[in-house]
Design an enzyme around this catalytic site. Sequence first.
Site, PDB file in Angstrom:
ATOM      1  N   ILE A   1       0.861  -1.188   0.000  1.00 37.76           N
ATOM      2  CA  ILE A   1       0.000   0.000   0.000  1.00 37.76           C
ATOM      3  C   ILE A   1       0.895   1.236   0.000  1.00 37.76           C
ATOM      4  O   ILE A   1       2.086   1.139   0.305  1.00 37.76           O
ATOM      5  CB  ILE A   1      -0.938   0.033   1.239  1.00 37.76           C
TER       6      ILE A   1
ATOM      7  N   TYR B   1       6.118   5.235   3.156  1.00 38.17           N
ATOM      8  CA  TYR B   1       6.215   4.276   2.043  1.00 38.17           C
ATOM      9  C   TYR B   1       7.685   4.037   1.704  1.00 38.17           C
ATOM     10  O   TYR B   1       8.155   2.902   1.634  1.00 38.17           O
ATOM     11  CB  TYR B   1       5.460   4.835   0.835  1.00 38.17           C
ATOM     12  N   SER B   2       8.435   5.137   1.500  1.00 39.48           N
ATOM     13  CA  SER B   2       9.859   5.016   1.198  1.00 39.48           C
ATOM     14  C   SER B   2      10.568   4.250   2.310  1.00 39.48           C
ATOM     15  O   SER B   2      11.382   3.363   2.036  1.00 39.48           O
ATOM     16  CB  SER B   2      10.508   6.400   1.082  1.00 39.48           C
TER      17      SER B   2
ATOM     18  N   SER C   1       9.415   2.025   4.385  1.00 37.73           N
ATOM     19  CA  SER C   1       9.108   0.589   4.384  1.00 37.73           C
ATOM     20  C   SER C   1       9.827  -0.123   3.235  1.00 37.73           C
ATOM     21  O   SER C   1      10.287  -1.250   3.374  1.00 37.73           O
ATOM     22  CB  SER C   1       7.590   0.365   4.288  1.00 37.73           C
TER      23      SER C   1
HETATM   24  N1  LIG Z   1       1.856   1.270  -9.125  1.00 36.04           N
HETATM   25  C1  LIG Z   1       3.037   1.829  -8.959  1.00 36.04           C
HETATM   26  O1  LIG Z   1       3.282   2.930  -9.444  1.00 36.04           O
HETATM   27  C2  LIG Z   1       4.107   1.100  -8.175  1.00 36.04           C
HETATM   28  C3  LIG Z   1       5.419   1.539  -8.310  1.00 36.04           C
HETATM   29  C4  LIG Z   1       6.413   0.891  -7.602  1.00 36.04           C
HETATM   30  C5  LIG Z   1       6.101  -0.173  -6.786  1.00 36.04           C
HETATM   31  N2  LIG Z   1       4.817  -0.582  -6.670  1.00 36.04           N
HETATM   32  C6  LIG Z   1       4.543  -1.710  -5.766  1.00 36.04           C
HETATM   33  O2  LIG Z   1       3.889  -2.725  -6.462  1.00 36.04           O
HETATM   34  C7  LIG Z   1       3.119  -3.515  -5.563  1.00 36.04           C
HETATM   35  C8  LIG Z   1       1.738  -3.761  -6.148  1.00 36.04           C
HETATM   36  O3  LIG Z   1       1.069  -2.539  -6.245  1.00 36.04           O
HETATM   37  P1  LIG Z   1       0.089  -2.156  -7.453  1.00 36.04           P
HETATM   38  O4  LIG Z   1       0.601  -0.923  -8.058  1.00 36.04           O
HETATM   39  O5  LIG Z   1      -0.160  -3.330  -8.305  1.00 36.04           O
HETATM   40  O6  LIG Z   1      -1.218  -1.720  -6.647  1.00 36.04           O
HETATM   41  P2  LIG Z   1      -2.636  -2.425  -6.415  1.00 36.04           P
HETATM   42  O7  LIG Z   1      -3.308  -2.689  -7.693  1.00 36.04           O
HETATM   43  O8  LIG Z   1      -3.324  -1.578  -5.404  1.00 36.04           O
HETATM   44  O9  LIG Z   1      -2.223  -3.816  -5.774  1.00 36.04           O
HETATM   45  C9  LIG Z   1      -1.893  -3.945  -4.440  1.00 36.04           C
HETATM   46  C10 LIG Z   1      -2.142  -5.391  -4.054  1.00 36.04           C
HETATM   47  O10 LIG Z   1      -1.733  -5.556  -2.694  1.00 36.04           O
HETATM   48  C11 LIG Z   1      -2.760  -6.241  -2.010  1.00 36.04           C
HETATM   49  N3  LIG Z   1      -2.767  -5.894  -0.593  1.00 36.04           N
HETATM   50  C12 LIG Z   1      -2.792  -4.666  -0.031  1.00 36.04           C
HETATM   51  N4  LIG Z   1      -2.826  -4.777   1.295  1.00 36.04           N
HETATM   52  C13 LIG Z   1      -2.805  -6.100   1.594  1.00 36.04           C
HETATM   53  C14 LIG Z   1      -2.835  -6.867   2.790  1.00 36.04           C
HETATM   54  N5  LIG Z   1      -2.893  -6.288   3.997  1.00 36.04           N
HETATM   55  N6  LIG Z   1      -2.807  -8.222   2.705  1.00 36.04           N
HETATM   56  C15 LIG Z   1      -2.762  -8.830   1.497  1.00 36.04           C
HETATM   57  N7  LIG Z   1      -2.743  -8.166   0.336  1.00 36.04           N
HETATM   58  C16 LIG Z   1      -2.773  -6.820   0.381  1.00 36.04           C
HETATM   59  C17 LIG Z   1      -4.058  -5.820  -2.696  1.00 36.04           C
HETATM   60  O11 LIG Z   1      -5.037  -6.831  -2.556  1.00 36.04           O
HETATM   61  P3  LIG Z   1      -6.330  -6.753  -1.590  1.00 36.04           P
HETATM   62  O12 LIG Z   1      -6.695  -5.314  -1.453  1.00 36.04           O
HETATM   63  O13 LIG Z   1      -7.339  -7.580  -2.301  1.00 36.04           O
HETATM   64  O14 LIG Z   1      -5.872  -7.367  -0.318  1.00 36.04           O
HETATM   65  C18 LIG Z   1      -3.616  -5.747  -4.146  1.00 36.04           C
HETATM   66  O15 LIG Z   1      -3.755  -6.995  -4.765  1.00 36.04           O
HETATM   67  C19 LIG Z   1       3.124  -2.768  -4.245  1.00 36.04           C
HETATM   68  O16 LIG Z   1       4.029  -3.372  -3.357  1.00 36.04           O
HETATM   69  C20 LIG Z   1       3.623  -1.389  -4.616  1.00 36.04           C
HETATM   70  O17 LIG Z   1       4.294  -0.753  -3.562  1.00 36.04           O
HETATM   71  C21 LIG Z   1       3.801   0.019  -7.349  1.00 36.04           C
END
Ligand SMILES: NC(=O)c1ccc[n+]([C@@H]2O[C@H](COP(=O)([O-])OP(=O)(O)OC[C@H]3O[C@@H](n4cnc5c(N)ncnc54)[C@H](OP(=O)(O)O)[C@@H]3O)[C@@H](O)[C@H]2O)c1
Length: 317
Positions: A142, A205-206, A208
């Site tokens: 998150i 976030y950073s 973590s």
């Molecule tokens: N999008 C970007 O720009 C970006 C850039 C760099 C890194 N990231 C990283 O990529 C990863 C995925 O993010 P995303 O961009 O694909 O966002 P997303 O679509 O919001 O996906 C986040 C996923 O994490 C799950 N999640 C959140 N809290 C959770 C919990 N307590 N227990 C289990 N699952 C949980 C959510 O599933 P549920 O809500 O169904 O539990 C969802 O499937 C993250 O770690 C994020 O920091 C994203």
Amino acid sequence: MIVFLMILSFLSVVYINESIVFFCFIVGFPILYIINLYMKFIYHQSARQWSPKEKVVIITGASSGIGESLAYQFSRHGCILVLCARREALLAEVSKNCKLQGAKDVITVKVDVTKESEITTLIQQIEKEYNRIDCLILNAGISMGERLDEINDFNLIRKLMEVNYFGSTNFVYQALPLLKRSPKSRIVVVSSAAGLVGAPLRTGYSGSKFALRGFFTALACELSDNDIYVTIAYPGPVRTQINKARLGKDPHELDTSGGITPEKCAQIIYEATLNGDMEVMFETLGRAVRIMEGPFLYLNYWLVNKVQRSLNKNKRK
Ligand SMILES: NC(=O)c1ccc[n+]([C@@H]2O[C@H](COP(=O)([O-])OP(=O)(O)OC[C@H]3O[C@@H](n4cnc5c(N)ncnc54)[C@H](OP(=O)(O)O)[C@@H]3O)[C@@H](O)[C@H]2O)c1
């Protein structure tokens, strides 16, 4: 030669002598670069003796975004997928698509990564069904969208650590015995470019994501004897829903329109997993920042701050 260069580098740091730094840079850099290339080649040769076919792959946060795209990417190579997240209805949908795309088998399990008992139950279930884990992808995460002095409850920072840091570290801790049962198994952590450089409006976030880097680089050293490969991915902006749910009372908007698609992100992570790459950078700017971090700290700080501020726009949601 390496020892000589290291002594020179050490002296240059101790005495901060610019001419020694310059000499080391000109003479040492090309040599160390070539040695590093050779080591990378040897490392990849060993890691690539691994095929994804019929491997047991766990993906956390598979209900949307990058996790969902990773599920499809691994499906296309005939993997057995264990998909987890909290939103079961979305997981069921992803599972259906995975089967259509060629997954050998798909299990979906409702897991909140902040709940230790739910991780334990899942690992026990996998042990019973498959007795091993070939690839663990720690993707659940998150984000947040406020300055530290705008936050009205410090629990927001704790929550980010609970999900992003403890959610992943506890998961790998519990999965380790099963990962050791599979030769050349993989651990993949989805960090962020904000896990390499401090991102304004995202202190927690950073923090973590930086912590993940420390934990998993240390773990990679510990596991080198076990022939387990650890990959840390540092994506820049990816066009997912993550910023819609940024923590905070009134989060600022983040412009990810210039980012890559989750499909592209998943493809890059998939290839890095096969290679057993130690880290994955996604765009030129990220790579440049990574290289500049050490010798050009102040220039780097200025550049990162400028880019991040243009992305944040200082607009509210
Ligand atoms: N999008 C970007 O720009 C970006 C850039 C760099 C890194 N990231 C990283 O990529 C990863 C995925 O993010 P995303 O961009 O694909 O966002 P997303 O679509 O919001 O996906 C986040 C996923 O994490 C799950 N999640 C959140 N809290 C959770 C919990 N307590 N227990 C289990 N699952 C949980 C959510 O599933 P549920 O809500 O169904 O539990 C969802 O499937 C993250 O770690 C994020 O920091 C994203």
